[in-house]
Each structure stands twice: as C-alpha cells, then as structure tokens.
Design a protein around this motif. Structure first.
Motif, PDB file in Angstrom:
ATOM      1  N   THR A 145     -13.927   1.146  20.959  1.00  0.00           N
ATOM      2  CA  THR A 145     -13.840   0.271  19.797  1.00  0.00           C
ATOM      3  C   THR A 145     -12.521   0.456  19.058  1.00  0.00           C
ATOM      4  O   THR A 145     -12.096   1.587  18.806  1.00  0.00           O
ATOM      5  CB  THR A 145     -14.996   0.558  18.813  1.00  0.00           C
ATOM      6  N   VAL A 146     -11.892  -0.666  18.729  1.00  0.00           N
ATOM      7  CA  VAL A 146     -10.721  -0.677  17.850  1.00  0.00           C
ATOM      8  C   VAL A 146     -11.154  -1.326  16.542  1.00  0.00           C
ATOM      9  O   VAL A 146     -11.676  -2.450  16.547  1.00  0.00           O
ATOM     10  CB  VAL A 146      -9.546  -1.462  18.462  1.00  0.00           C
ATOM     11  N   SER A 147     -10.975  -0.621  15.424  1.00  0.00           N
ATOM     12  CA  SER A 147     -11.454  -1.112  14.128  1.00  0.00           C
ATOM     13  C   SER A 147     -10.322  -1.141  13.104  1.00  0.00           C
ATOM     14  O   SER A 147      -9.427  -0.289  13.122  1.00  0.00           O
ATOM     15  CB  SER A 147     -12.576  -0.223  13.589  1.00  0.00           C
ATOM     16  N   PHE A 148     -10.419  -2.119  12.219  1.00  0.00           N
ATOM     17  CA  PHE A 148      -9.506  -2.227  11.073  1.00  0.00           C
ATOM     18  C   PHE A 148     -10.373  -2.394   9.837  1.00  0.00           C
ATOM     19  O   PHE A 148     -11.221  -3.282   9.773  1.00  0.00           O
ATOM     20  CB  PHE A 148      -8.570  -3.419  11.240  1.00  0.00           C
ATOM     21  N   VAL A 149     -10.155  -1.515   8.839  1.00  0.00           N
ATOM     22  CA  VAL A 149     -11.023  -1.484   7.660  1.00  0.00           C
ATOM     23  C   VAL A 149     -10.182  -1.548   6.389  1.00  0.00           C
ATOM     24  O   VAL A 149      -9.176  -0.838   6.264  1.00  0.00           O
ATOM     25  CB  VAL A 149     -11.881  -0.201   7.627  1.00  0.00           C
ATOM     26  N   VAL A 150     -10.595  -2.405   5.465  1.00  0.00           N
ATOM     27  CA  VAL A 150      -9.961  -2.476   4.148  1.00  0.00           C
ATOM     28  C   VAL A 150     -11.046  -2.260   3.098  1.00  0.00           C
ATOM     29  O   VAL A 150     -12.068  -2.950   3.096  1.00  0.00           O
ATOM     30  CB  VAL A 150      -9.277  -3.832   3.909  1.00  0.00           C
ATOM     31  N   THR A 151     -10.835  -1.290   2.207  1.00  0.00           N
ATOM     32  CA  THR A 151     -11.766  -1.014   1.118  1.00  0.00           C
ATOM     33  C   THR A 151     -11.075  -1.287  -0.210  1.00  0.00           C
ATOM     34  O   THR A 151      -9.969  -0.798  -0.447  1.00  0.00           O
ATOM     35  CB  THR A 151     -12.241   0.446   1.158  1.00  0.00           C
ATOM     36  N   GLN A 152     -11.728  -2.085  -1.063  1.00  0.00           N
ATOM     37  CA  GLN A 152     -11.115  -2.514  -2.314  1.00  0.00           C
ATOM     38  C   GLN A 152     -12.109  -2.359  -3.462  1.00  0.00           C
ATOM     39  O   GLN A 152     -13.228  -2.891  -3.402  1.00  0.00           O
ATOM     40  CB  GLN A 152     -10.671  -3.979  -2.208  1.00  0.00           C
ATOM     41  N   ARG A 159     -17.442  -2.501  -5.213  1.00  0.00           N
ATOM     42  CA  ARG A 159     -16.500  -2.124  -4.167  1.00  0.00           C
ATOM     43  C   ARG A 159     -16.771  -2.977  -2.933  1.00  0.00           C
ATOM     44  O   ARG A 159     -17.920  -3.135  -2.515  1.00  0.00           O
ATOM     45  CB  ARG A 159     -16.631  -0.646  -3.800  1.00  0.00           C
ATOM     46  N   ALA A 160     -15.716  -3.528  -2.340  1.00  0.00           N
ATOM     47  CA  ALA A 160     -15.839  -4.364  -1.151  1.00  0.00           C
ATOM     48  C   ALA A 160     -15.195  -3.646   0.029  1.00  0.00           C
ATOM     49  O   ALA A 160     -14.130  -3.039  -0.092  1.00  0.00           O
ATOM     50  CB  ALA A 160     -15.174  -5.719  -1.378  1.00  0.00           C
ATOM     51  N   LYS A 161     -15.860  -3.714   1.177  1.00  0.00           N
ATOM     52  CA  LYS A 161     -15.305  -3.137   2.401  1.00  0.00           C
ATOM     53  C   LYS A 161     -15.384  -4.182   3.510  1.00  0.00           C
ATOM     54  O   LYS A 161     -16.469  -4.688   3.819  1.00  0.00           O
ATOM     55  CB  LYS A 161     -16.051  -1.882   2.811  1.00  0.00           C
ATOM     56  N   PHE A 162     -14.232  -4.497   4.101  1.00  0.00           N
ATOM     57  CA  PHE A 162     -14.195  -5.453   5.204  1.00  0.00           C
ATOM     58  C   PHE A 162     -13.831  -4.721   6.481  1.00  0.00           C
ATOM     59  O   PHE A 162     -12.852  -3.973   6.522  1.00  0.00           O
ATOM     60  CB  PHE A 162     -13.181  -6.563   4.939  1.00  0.00           C
ATOM     61  N   LEU A 163     -14.631  -4.934   7.529  1.00  0.00           N
ATOM     62  CA  LEU A 163     -14.430  -4.272   8.807  1.00  0.00           C
ATOM     63  C   LEU A 163     -14.263  -5.312   9.896  1.00  0.00           C
ATOM     64  O   LEU A 163     -15.091  -6.225  10.034  1.00  0.00           O
ATOM     65  CB  LEU A 163     -15.631  -3.376   9.130  1.00  0.00           C
ATOM     66  N   ALA A 164     -13.185  -5.204  10.689  1.00  0.00           N
ATOM     67  CA  ALA A 164     -12.974  -6.050  11.867  1.00  0.00           C
ATOM     68  C   ALA A 164     -12.995  -5.152  13.091  1.00  0.00           C
ATOM     69  O   ALA A 164     -12.314  -4.121  13.139  1.00  0.00           O
ATOM     70  CB  ALA A 164     -11.648  -6.793  11.774  1.00  0.00           C
TER      71      ALA A 164
END
Length: 232
Positions: A145-152, A159-164
């Motif tokens: 798995t390759v993941s990209f995560v942004v937490t804001q 708090r928002a967390k976006f995971l691709a």
C-alpha cells in the motif's frame, strides 16, 4: 498505554472482531472472526532516535478453518528536525494452519511525516501486510500500500483527516492456483469532533475502486461509519 520511564513507553491492545458479508446473510462460510493481542515497546536511544518493537498474536476463524499467527517487527523512528519524522519497521509474520503447516511472510512499514504548521500534518506511507480476506471464499492476501495523508485542525474542536490509498493485493498461499491479483485505489475522510478532553466522536466516509486483474472487472465500494472514543 503505560509510561515506564522518561525513556521508554509500552502500549498494548486487545480486540475481538466479527465481520460478515451483507449479501450472504448468516452463512458461516462468509464470516470472519478475529481475537488478537498487540504489544508495542518504544525506547529513546537519543533525543532524536527511538527504537521500536512490536508483537502481534491472533486467532482468526474463517468459515470452518482456524488459523493462529504471530508477528514480530523492529524499527527506528528518527526526528530529523522539529517538523520531519522518518519511521522504518520490518519483520515477519508466522501463520500456523490446522494442518500443522507454518507459512512465513515479510512485513514492513516506511513513513515520512512533515509538520507543515501547528494545525497541518502531511504523511506518506509505504506498507506491506498480510490479512484475511473474503476473496475466493476466504484466503489470506498480501497488500502493498502507498498512502498519502493530510490532517488538518479546524476551529477549536474539529479535525479532518484525508487519506488516499493505492493498494496492490495478491494471494499469499504459495500452493494456491487461484492467482488473485487486484488493484485498489480510493480515499477516506475522517471528521473528528472533540466533545471534551476524554471524549471524541469520529465520522468516517470512504470510497474505493477495485480492479480484478484476472477478470478485468471493476467494482466500487463505499462505506460510512460513526465511532466514539473515550479516554479513562
């Protein structure tokens, strides 16, 4: 979580989970039950370097077959600066099947975390793990798995967390001729609301597109969930 000393920390986790496929009703051949225990130990070698070790023991019931497994990994976490953290873990999983056979698989995890600012964190991860799956009436699969995560952080309590994710999934049984091979790509959004210091409500939404490379078929999966965390 237990703070042993200023230099070491231990955390452990026990869980019991039951999964069923909705379209199969109560068919026992399409149910997956897991009992597991995880133990992690961290030790600070220096202000910037932390040694990591982990043990996971589990019993997984898939239909009429029960598989015991234990996994061991070690690694390092390096804080190169106040904003950048690198983590590398590697190890092995041993699965013990009812026919007394033992299957071994390599595991790894690499993560790069960057603190953009006081409210924003970016992380990229590369992982390899083995897990049970309903595919082909119940098998174990390897997932790279390759993941990209942004937490804001948003305002005071959100708090928002976006995971691709991009996942390559294959059958992990060397004697199987099923030849499972899938590509999975999609994303997940978690919205956390901090009710108090001890209570958090999390709203999760995910959507993934799966391509079966054997049949060239494409399917989509979506889910929504609400969870509540309480710290004692």
């Amino acid at each position: 979580i237990y703070d042993i000393s200023p230099l070491s920390l231990i955390n452990y986790e026990v869980w019991h989970s039951i999964q069923k496929r909705s379209e199969t009703g109560n068919n026992e051949l399409q149910s997956l039950t897991e009992d597991a225990f995880r133990l992690n130990y961290e030790y600070a070698l220096s202000p910037k370097v932390i040694a990591l070790s982990s043990l996971i023991a589990s019993a997984i019931q898939m239909g009429n077959q029960k598989t015991l497994s234990d996994a061991y990994s070690i690694g390092l976490s390096y804080n190169s600066s106040a904003r950048v953290t690198l983590t590398l873990n590697g190890g092995y999983q041993f699965r013990h099947t009812p026919d007394q056979a033992t299957q071994m698989a390599q595991l790894y995890r690499f993560a790069f975390l960057y603190l953009v600012g006081p409210k924003t964190v970016i992380e990229t991860r590369l992982t390899k793990e083995v897990r049970p799956s309903f595919a082909d009436e119940g098998i174990f699969v390897v997932e790279d798995t390759v993941s990209f995560v942004v937490t804001q952080s948003i305002a005071l309590r959100w708090r928002a967390k976006f995971l691709a994710d991009y996942i390559l999934r294959e059958d992990d049984n060397p004697t199987s001729f099923l030849g499972l091979k899938q590509n999975d790509i999609g994303g997940q959004l978690n919205l956390s609301y901090f009710i108090s210091e001890n209570d958090t409500v999390i709203f999760s939404f995910s959507s993934f597109m799966l391509e079966d490379l054997r049949s060239k078929k494409i399917s989509r999966r979506s889910s929504a969930a609400i969870s509540w965390n309480h710290a004692f």
